[in-house]
Design an enzyme around this catalytic site. Sequence first.
Site, PDB file in Angstrom:
ATOM      1  N   ASN A 264      40.914  36.559  40.310  1.00 56.29           N
ATOM      2  CA  ASN A 264      41.359  35.727  41.421  1.00 56.29           C
ATOM      3  C   ASN A 264      42.057  34.500  40.850  1.00 56.29           C
ATOM      4  O   ASN A 264      42.142  34.317  39.629  1.00 56.29           O
ATOM      5  CB  ASN A 264      40.201  35.361  42.356  1.00 56.29           C
ATOM      6  CG  ASN A 264      39.120  34.536  41.669  1.00 56.29           C
ATOM      7  OD1 ASN A 264      39.378  33.790  40.716  1.00 56.29           O
ATOM      8  ND2 ASN A 264      37.891  34.654  42.146  1.00 56.29           N
ATOM      9  N   TYR A 265      42.574  33.643  41.726  1.00 56.83           N
ATOM     10  CA  TYR A 265      43.376  32.522  41.239  1.00 56.83           C
ATOM     11  C   TYR A 265      42.575  31.593  40.329  1.00 56.83           C
ATOM     12  O   TYR A 265      43.051  31.182  39.268  1.00 56.83           O
ATOM     13  CB  TYR A 265      43.951  31.735  42.416  1.00 56.83           C
ATOM     14  CG  TYR A 265      44.571  30.425  41.968  1.00 56.83           C
ATOM     15  CD1 TYR A 265      45.774  30.409  41.269  1.00 56.83           C
ATOM     16  CD2 TYR A 265      43.925  29.211  42.207  1.00 56.83           C
ATOM     17  CE1 TYR A 265      46.331  29.222  40.825  1.00 56.83           C
ATOM     18  CE2 TYR A 265      44.473  28.023  41.765  1.00 56.83           C
ATOM     19  CZ  TYR A 265      45.678  28.033  41.072  1.00 56.83           C
ATOM     20  OH  TYR A 265      46.216  26.851  40.615  1.00 56.83           O
ATOM     21  N   ALA A 266      41.339  31.271  40.724  1.00 57.42           N
ATOM     22  CA  ALA A 266      40.532  30.349  39.923  1.00 57.42           C
ATOM     23  C   ALA A 266      40.271  30.925  38.529  1.00 57.42           C
ATOM     24  O   ALA A 266      40.310  30.197  37.523  1.00 57.42           O
ATOM     25  CB  ALA A 266      39.211  30.045  40.634  1.00 57.42           C
ATOM     26  N   GLU A 267      40.010  32.232  38.460  1.00 62.44           N
ATOM     27  CA  GLU A 267      39.770  32.873  37.166  1.00 62.44           C
ATOM     28  C   GLU A 267      41.021  32.877  36.307  1.00 62.44           C
ATOM     29  O   GLU A 267      40.953  32.668  35.089  1.00 62.44           O
ATOM     30  CB  GLU A 267      39.266  34.297  37.402  1.00 62.44           C
ATOM     31  CG  GLU A 267      37.872  34.352  38.018  1.00 62.44           C
ATOM     32  CD  GLU A 267      37.561  35.647  38.730  1.00 62.44           C
ATOM     33  OE1 GLU A 267      36.410  35.817  39.174  1.00 62.44           O
ATOM     34  OE2 GLU A 267      38.473  36.504  38.855  1.00 62.44           O
TER      35      GLU A 267
ATOM     36  N   ASP B 185      36.812  42.483  46.187  1.00 57.43           N
ATOM     37  CA  ASP B 185      36.287  43.802  45.834  1.00 57.43           C
ATOM     38  C   ASP B 185      37.057  44.897  46.569  1.00 57.43           C
ATOM     39  O   ASP B 185      37.346  45.957  46.007  1.00 57.43           O
ATOM     40  CB  ASP B 185      34.804  43.911  46.194  1.00 57.43           C
ATOM     41  CG  ASP B 185      33.929  42.939  45.417  1.00 57.43           C
ATOM     42  OD1 ASP B 185      34.334  42.531  44.308  1.00 57.43           O
ATOM     43  OD2 ASP B 185      32.850  42.591  45.914  1.00 57.43           O
TER      44      ASP B 185
END
EC number: 2.7.1.167
Length: 488
Positions: free
Chosen positions: A202-205, A277
């Site tokens: 995801n973006y944060a990761e 998911d």
Amino acid sequence: MSGDLLGLLSGIRGLRVLVVGDAIVDRYLTGTPIGLSREAPVPVLDLTGDHDQCGGAANVAANLRALGADPTLLAVVGADPAGRRLHAAMAAAGVGADHLVVDESRSTVVKRRVLAREQMLLRLDEGSRERIASATAAELARRLADQLRRCDVVIACDYGYGTFTGPVVATLAHSAGRPLFVVDSRAPGRFRSLRPDVVKPNYAEAAALLGEPSLDTSGDRVGQVVEHRARLLERTGAGLVAVTLDRDGAVVLQAGRPSLRTCATVREAETTVGAGDTFTAAFALALASGAEPASSAEFASAAAGTVVRKPGTAICDPAELRRRLGGTGKILPGDELPSWLTDVAGRGCQVVFTNGCFDILHDGHVSLLSRAKGLGELLVVGVNADESVRRLKGPSRPVVPLGERMRVLAALGCVDVVVPFHADSPVELIERLRPDVYAKGDDYTLQDLPEASLVERLGGRVELLRTVDGRSTTKIIRDIHALSGERR
């Protein structure tokens, strides 16, 4: 495979998918607020219900089952009540529990969410976070090696609960003939040495992996991701990286090819859990079925779009997905453009227009459309009617009739409006629509694009977008004829 997204629902049925990773029990306690506590300034709920759902890797498996695939979940659980609740939740979702490895020294991971009606007040987490024991890891690796020979795609779901120890990682690394390998991890760089085919942060990761600041939703998160494409590919070791950005859709990155953008159609509900998911499951299935990355990303975004308004842990509803992929509400008659679209002063959004025959939709089309959407807020696609295609391409075209071409385009998440036109050029349509941006491929120039001067005279601008090399409907048709000749 063509861009028939509805056809993908049939193409993915029965695919064998191995999901290995951290299985979680998502437990929901719901109640009605009845006031504030006398002991502390906190709300008091009258408990009205509690239920369990598959979480983490188990939710990926549940989504795979809902989409018609044949998932096998390989995970470690404790010999505890939570482990038994996970078995029950999996059974309710139609997912087999034959390959849950029970470790009596561990506690099954549970995330308890307390909700007042649909507003989440509190989350309580419990369960083992340390690395799984060596004997358990060896058993997991043994089963993994066996199941890798039996599946069409393997998905690694790493939520940081200790599943991916040395023996498990080594088995993934040294498997002969490993199938399509998809990674969804809180720390995607951890799998770099395994050279996964696909990584879905995801973006944060993604921002954390890059060491870049995380922007809020008002910032240019898409631009930031695209700017650092090469670093993301290098740091994940992947051939393809799909970054999900919740309300901003997703961005798909590959070396040497234009980035792809899909767009979210609705805002995520405050209590939705696990839409990522759903995206992972659908994206992996589409790629494993042979679909191009662009079509796979659109399919996955549509699947995720079916769950984002639902409270609780998200599982795709295939009937709703089929309706969404049909997209018929986006199709307008050419002579009946609504006033909200033609009222330039009052429509309140940046309109992007592009046009073409779109006969046999392919990766190049989807790439250009997704990037065109990024130039504004509303993407209108003009489609040449059948008689116009015959005049432009010859009497044997189109291969696909107008109604079908429009339905396939309407199924793309980046497309907002589809409208036919009967002339060879969309000049009349442009005059009525007065788009803010006119987007075409860079196989044109401003000099040989007759609509360019009209768009600029009406106050818009023309954007020429890089095309995907080697992708054209004409080439696809030639290849089919050549293949047919070889068989004769």
